[in-house]
Design a protein around this motif. Structure first.
Motif: not given
Length: 319
Positions: A244, A249, A283
């Motif tokens: 990301n 992450d 996420n």
């Protein structure tokens, strides 16, 4: 008659003079009795404050070491000769009394309080170190012929601390017996007895490729020492992360693969094959879905220790 009187006067005068000399001599002898000249001088020189003699404390020794490293060789090996030096330091302390005063209020006339000082002596110890003896010797190591694997390297250390020289083994591929030869020029002769496992080579396994196709990830690793580890196994652990750009992450899960040793290892998996994290992370941000692996490995067998070695993360790929 006059002659007799003259003679008597001379005798009396001589007696008086002799008595006077004897009295003077006796007086001088009495003056010196019981008096020491050395003591008198000592008292004159010590009229000031007496300084106490220092009290000896503990001793310490500086430590000087030399490290020797040996790699694979079919012949006996001998290190260079290194000078080592050590110095003794002795702690000595003086105890002196220092006067400390403080102001207190005490009853005064007519029911008042007046300030006054109260003082007392406090012992203060002052310590310092001074150098004592010093020692210097040479140290050297000789290793008899033995076989090591290409990635293995042994490390030994010789240290001088005070008059004592010692040998230390940091990393060794064999159980050794050691024989010390010489005192001033010391040589340690090491004879191998039997092989022991050492750490595996961190660079023995290396990244090959990482890709995604047809709903599956494929990760390839190459083994540099496949020939030397023939007949043993290797375990490779992977952790999948989502990359990301502007956030943390995302961790997607992990999996461990075990293989018979070969020149290369191919791991194919989906996200469902992974051991999922205890807490699922949200996420799924907009944008391209990019992923990478963090990975490591350990050798499984008798040749090397089974310590786990982390490797660098893989390049990022798009899904």
């Amino acid at each position: 008659m006059s002659e007799v009187k003259s003679i008597m006067n001379k005798v009396i005068l001589a007696a008086v003079v002799s008595f006077g000399l004897l009295a003077g001599a006796n007086a001088q002898m009495d003056f010196n009795q019981g008096v020491s000249v050395d003591q008198f001088i000592s008292q004159a020189n010590n009229q000031d404050l007496v300084i106490p003699r220092p009290i000896a404390g503990f001793s310490r020794y500086t430590r000087d070491c030399a490290r020797f490293s040996f790699g694979p060789s079919d012949a006996a090996l001998e290190s260079e000769k290194v000078w080592l030096r050590s110095t003794e330091y002795i702690q000595e302390c003086h105890t002196q009394y220092v006067q400390q005063c403080h102001t207190v209020m005490v009853p005064g006339p007519n029911g008042t309080q007046v300030p006054t000082q109260q003082c007392h002596s406090v012992p203060v110890q002052n310590c310092y170190e001074r150098p004592g003896q010093s020692w210097s010797q040479t140290g050297q190591i000789k290793v008899e012929a033995r076989k090591l694997f290409p990635w293995e390297r042994e490390s030994f250390e010789v240290c001088l601390e005070g008059p004592w020289m010692s040998l230390y083994i940091n990393e060794a591929g064999y159980k050794y017996t050691a024989r010390r030869v010489g005192d001033y020029n010391t040589v340690y002769e090491l004879a191998p007895q039997y092989k022991v496992a050492m750490k595996a080579d961190e660079n023995g396994l290396n990244y090959g490729s990482f890709s995604y196709a047809d709903g599956k990830y494929t990760f390839v690793v190459n083994d540099k020492w496949a020939k030397e580890y023939a007949g043993e196994k290797v375990a490779i652990k992977i952790d999948l992360y989502k990359d990301n750009a502007f956030f943390f992450d995302g961790y997607k899960g992990s999996k461990e693969f075990t293989f018979d040793v070969a020149e290369g290892y191919t791991m194919t998996f989906t996200e469902k094959d992974l051991e999922q994290p205890a807490v699922e992370e949200n996420n799924d941000f907009r944008g391209a879905k990019k992923y990478y692996l963090k990975w490591g490995f350990k050798r499984v067998g008798a040749i090397s220790k089974d310590n786990f070695m982390k490797k660098d993360k893989t390049p990022v790929i798009e899904k």
